[in-house]
Design a protein around this motif. Structure first.
Motif, short mmCIF file in Angstrom:
data_model
loop_
_atom_site.label_atom_id
_atom_site.label_comp_id
_atom_site.label_asym_id
_atom_site.label_seq_id
_atom_site.Cartn_x
_atom_site.Cartn_y
_atom_site.Cartn_z
N MET A 53 -5.86 -17.34 10.21
CA MET A 53 -4.14 -16.13 8.63
C MET A 53 -5.08 -14.87 9.53
SD MET A 53 -4.56 -16.67 5.27
CE MET A 53 -3.95 -18.65 5.31
N LEU A 86 5.35 -18.45 -8.82
CA LEU A 86 4.74 -19.88 -8.23
C LEU A 86 4.53 -20.13 -9.86
CD1 LEU A 86 5.30 -18.78 -5.36
CD2 LEU A 86 2.64 -20.24 -5.79
N LEU A 120 -2.19 -13.53 -6.44
CA LEU A 120 -2.06 -14.35 -5.20
C LEU A 120 -2.31 -14.17 -4.06
CD1 LEU A 120 -1.77 -17.62 -5.26
CD2 LEU A 120 1.08 -16.65 -4.50
N GLU A 176 -5.41 -15.15 -1.94
CA GLU A 176 -5.05 -16.07 -0.80
C GLU A 176 -5.55 -15.29 0.20
OE1 GLU A 176 -3.95 -19.35 0.07
OE2 GLU A 176 -4.59 -19.44 -1.98
N HIS A 177 -5.52 -14.35 0.89
CA HIS A 177 -6.24 -13.39 1.90
C HIS A 177 -7.96 -12.71 1.58
CE1 HIS A 177 -2.37 -13.60 3.71
NE2 HIS A 177 -1.95 -13.45 3.49
N ARG A 178 -8.32 -13.64 0.82
CA ARG A 178 -9.85 -13.37 0.65
C ARG A 178 -9.46 -11.59 0.63
NH1 ARG A 178 -13.89 -17.57 1.78
NH2 ARG A 178 -12.83 -19.25 0.20
N ARG A 191 4.22 -8.21 -8.78
CA ARG A 191 3.38 -8.89 -6.98
C ARG A 191 3.46 -8.04 -5.93
NH1 ARG A 191 5.06 -15.32 -6.64
NH2 ARG A 191 7.44 -13.96 -5.78
N ARG A 230 -11.83 -23.49 2.97
CA ARG A 230 -11.42 -22.88 2.12
C ARG A 230 -11.21 -23.54 0.21
NH1 ARG A 230 -9.22 -17.46 5.15
NH2 ARG A 230 -7.81 -17.30 3.33
N GLN A 231 -10.06 -24.18 0.80
CA GLN A 231 -9.22 -25.05 -0.01
C GLN A 231 -9.74 -26.06 -0.70
OE1 GLN A 231 -6.45 -23.99 -0.69
NE2 GLN A 231 -5.40 -22.64 1.72
N LYS A 290 -9.06 -26.15 -4.41
CA LYS A 290 -6.93 -26.90 -5.05
C LYS A 290 -7.39 -28.97 -4.61
CE LYS A 290 -4.33 -23.16 -3.12
NZ LYS A 290 -4.57 -22.95 -2.42
N LEU A 337 5.94 -17.21 -0.93
CA LEU A 337 4.49 -17.37 0.02
C LEU A 337 4.78 -16.64 1.44
CD1 LEU A 337 3.45 -20.99 -0.96
CD2 LEU A 337 2.16 -18.95 -2.04
N ILE A 349 1.79 -16.44 3.34
CA ILE A 349 0.96 -17.29 3.43
C ILE A 349 1.16 -18.19 3.54
CG2 ILE A 349 0.14 -18.54 1.37
CD1 ILE A 349 0.05 -16.32 -0.69
N ASN A 350 0.52 -18.69 4.53
CA ASN A 350 1.22 -19.98 5.07
C ASN A 350 1.56 -20.84 4.08
OD1 ASN A 350 1.40 -22.12 7.18
ND2 ASN A 350 0.42 -21.20 8.71
N HIS A 402 -0.91 -23.91 5.09
CA HIS A 402 -2.40 -23.91 4.17
C HIS A 402 -2.43 -24.31 2.68
CE1 HIS A 402 -4.04 -21.00 8.03
NE2 HIS A 402 -3.66 -22.15 8.65
N TYR A 403 -1.72 -23.36 2.84
CA TYR A 403 -1.55 -23.37 0.69
C TYR A 403 -1.47 -24.85 0.08
CZ TYR A 403 -1.00 -21.23 -3.89
OH TYR A 403 -1.24 -21.56 -4.79
#
Lengths: 253, 247
Positions: free
Chosen positions: A1, A100, A111, A115-117, A160, B24-25, B28, B117, B122-123, B126-127
């Motif tokens: 990522m 979402l 988000l 997600e990218h922390r 967002r 990491r996920q 989820k 996304l 955000i891939n 991955h998500y």
């Protein structure tokens, strides 16, 4: 990522150069050689009737569609080169808001950071609250998107996008589904964001009040081609019959 | 069809390459696991109880007639752990969980949530895909363990209480223990792991390639379930063949 830094608040705005962009779907030509230049930090509106290819053009700019031919350059670098799109912080406010549905409003707004922390959870909560307050939706973090009206969803989508602190922000019909007062509020937000962060903004709309009210320059797209580019006043005074017909559409009683 | 298979293999490869982010996920994955377990455990146990039962019912009287009552435990035990539990559970999970995955991802595609996304860098693999495939590949083998055990129990109950068989619990399980080894159970669990990857990848692929509105979502759900089941049954043959070579 790809790791993305959000340390700077005043962003280096992006210049966008669109060169000879062509796209067809199943033999139907949607974009027929689009040439446009958007300067860094500019608010640029693209207006045109429904089905003229406005949204498809935005999708190309953010990399969701690949052109049949032609190119798009960010600061003179093609976005089709490896890793070019990831290098810049881009945001798009979708016409449908595209929140979402499985997440809460707060999770949606935060988000990108989570997600990218990029920030710890407490800091993300603070930023989310701050951005929601900017669009007049403070305290709605825990709500589900399905509980919101169309206008509220659109403002959450703007919040967002604000969280990303983008260098280029694309708005797809930002005022559709909004009442005239809220449309003005959104217009002010677009201006305020540019003032604060010097972001380049491209908005696609058929709301001429918004386009003329906030943008530095306006382009008109018609049947996949740009038929006019200039300042709002120049467009109003243009004698092009297509432009005049679009701008002066009225009921004939 | 070949394009579909190619796309699925590509998705599978990209999911494997992203396996590093699985930890990491984990939140989820835990949510997905809860959904799958909650939706399927009871159903899986009831289903296998009856499969084991009907297996004993079909084979029992015939074997008793020929004086072979003592081998019923082995027959039910082996069929359950090597074939019926993995395949039936995979079909159940394709119907319950694969369909839900395709519908959820499909509606996210149709309503531009996946585009959103991507614009946030955000891939979607991955998500959305990695947590689902990881969760199903843990959940299905776990469900199969429960299914094997309840299937054995179903067979034992029928053997004990059916007048035409009248084989004691002890007689049934003694034979089962003699015939079925740990390797046979692992064989079934391994198969179910492969099936879980098929369900996960096929369903996520159908979801991601959904086009159109609600009708498109419906089409994706149907295709996800049908394609998963067809692939599971075809691959089951080849997998069994290869595992037999290894034995």
């Amino acid at each position: 990522m790809n790791e993305i830094s959000t340390t700077e608040t005043k962003t280096h705005a992006l210049g966008v150069d669109i060169q000879g962009l062509q796209k067809s779907f199943n033999g139907h030509v949607v974009l027929n050689g689009i040439n446009l230049t958007v300067k860094p930090g500019e608010i640029f509106a693209i207006i045109g009737p429904s089905g003229s290819g406005k949204s498809v053009l935005l999708k190309h700019i953010i990399g969701l569609e690949k052109p049949d031919s032609g190119d798009i350059l960010f600061n003179h670098r093609s976005i089709q080169s490896e890793g070019a799109l990831e290098k810049y912080r881009l945001a798009m406010v979708f016409q449908s808001s595209a929140l979402l549905n499985s997440l809460t409003v707060g999770e949606n707004v935060g988000l990108f950071l989570s997600e990218h922390r990029l920030k710890p959870p407490s800091e993300i909560r603070r930023i989310v609250a701050e951005k929601l307050a900017v669009v007049g939706l403070e305290g709605l973090e825990g709500r589900a998107p399905s509980e919101l009206s169309g206008g509220m969803k659109k403002r959450v989508a703007i919040a967002r996008a604000l969280v990303i602190e983008p260098q280029l922000i694309l708005y797809d019909e930002p005022t559709s589904e909004l009442d005239p007062l809220m449309a003005v509020t959104v217009g002010h937000e677009i201006l305020k964001l540019r003032r604060k962060t010097n972001v380049t903004s491209i908005l696609v709309t058929h709301d001429q009040h918004l386009a003329f009210g906030v943008s530095d320059r306006v382009a008109m797209i018609h049947e996949g081609k740009i038929i006019f580019t200039g300042e709002p006043a120049q467009m109003k005074n243009s004698e092009n019959p297509v432009i005049q017909k679009f701008l002066n559409a009225k009921f004939n009683s | 069809m070949f394009q579909n298979i190619g796309e699925m293999l590509t998705l599978f490869w990209r999911t494997l390459k992203s396996a590093g982010i699985t930890w990491r996920q984990r939140r989820k994955i835990a949510d997905q696991l809860f959904d799958i377990g909650n939706a399927s455990l009871l159903m899986a146990c009831i289903l296998s109880l009856f499969i084991g039962g009907v297996l004993a019912l079909q084979t029992g009287p015939m074997l008793v007639e020929r004086g072979l009552a003592s081998v019923i435990g082995g027959i039910v035990g082996m069929s359950m752990c090597k074939e019926l539990a993995p395949v039936m559970m995979a079909i159940l999970i394709a119907g319950r969980i694969g369909s839900a995955m395709a519908a959820e991802i499909g509606s996210m595609r149709v309503y531009q949530e996946i585009d959103a996304l991507q614009t946030m860098n955000i891939n979607p693999i991955h998500y959305l895909v990695v947590p689902r495939v990881a969760a199903i590949s843990i959940a299905l083998p776990a469900l199969v363990i429960f299914a094997i055990l309840t299937g054995w129990l179903g067979g034992a109950l029928v053997c004990a209480f059916n007048n035409e068989i009248s084989l004691s619990f002890q007689g049934y399980f003694n034979n089962l223990k003699d015939v079925v080894g740990m390797g046979d159970v692992l064989n079934g669990i391994f198969k179910s792991f492969v099936f879980s990857l098929i369900i996960g990848v096929v369903s996520c692929h159908q979801g991601l390639t959904t086009i159109g509105g609600p009708r498109g979502i419906g089409r994706s759900v149907t295709k996800a379930v049908v394609n998963s089941i067809v692939l599971i049954l075809i691959l089951d043959y080849f997998l069994t063949r290869s595992l037999l070579y290894l034995e």
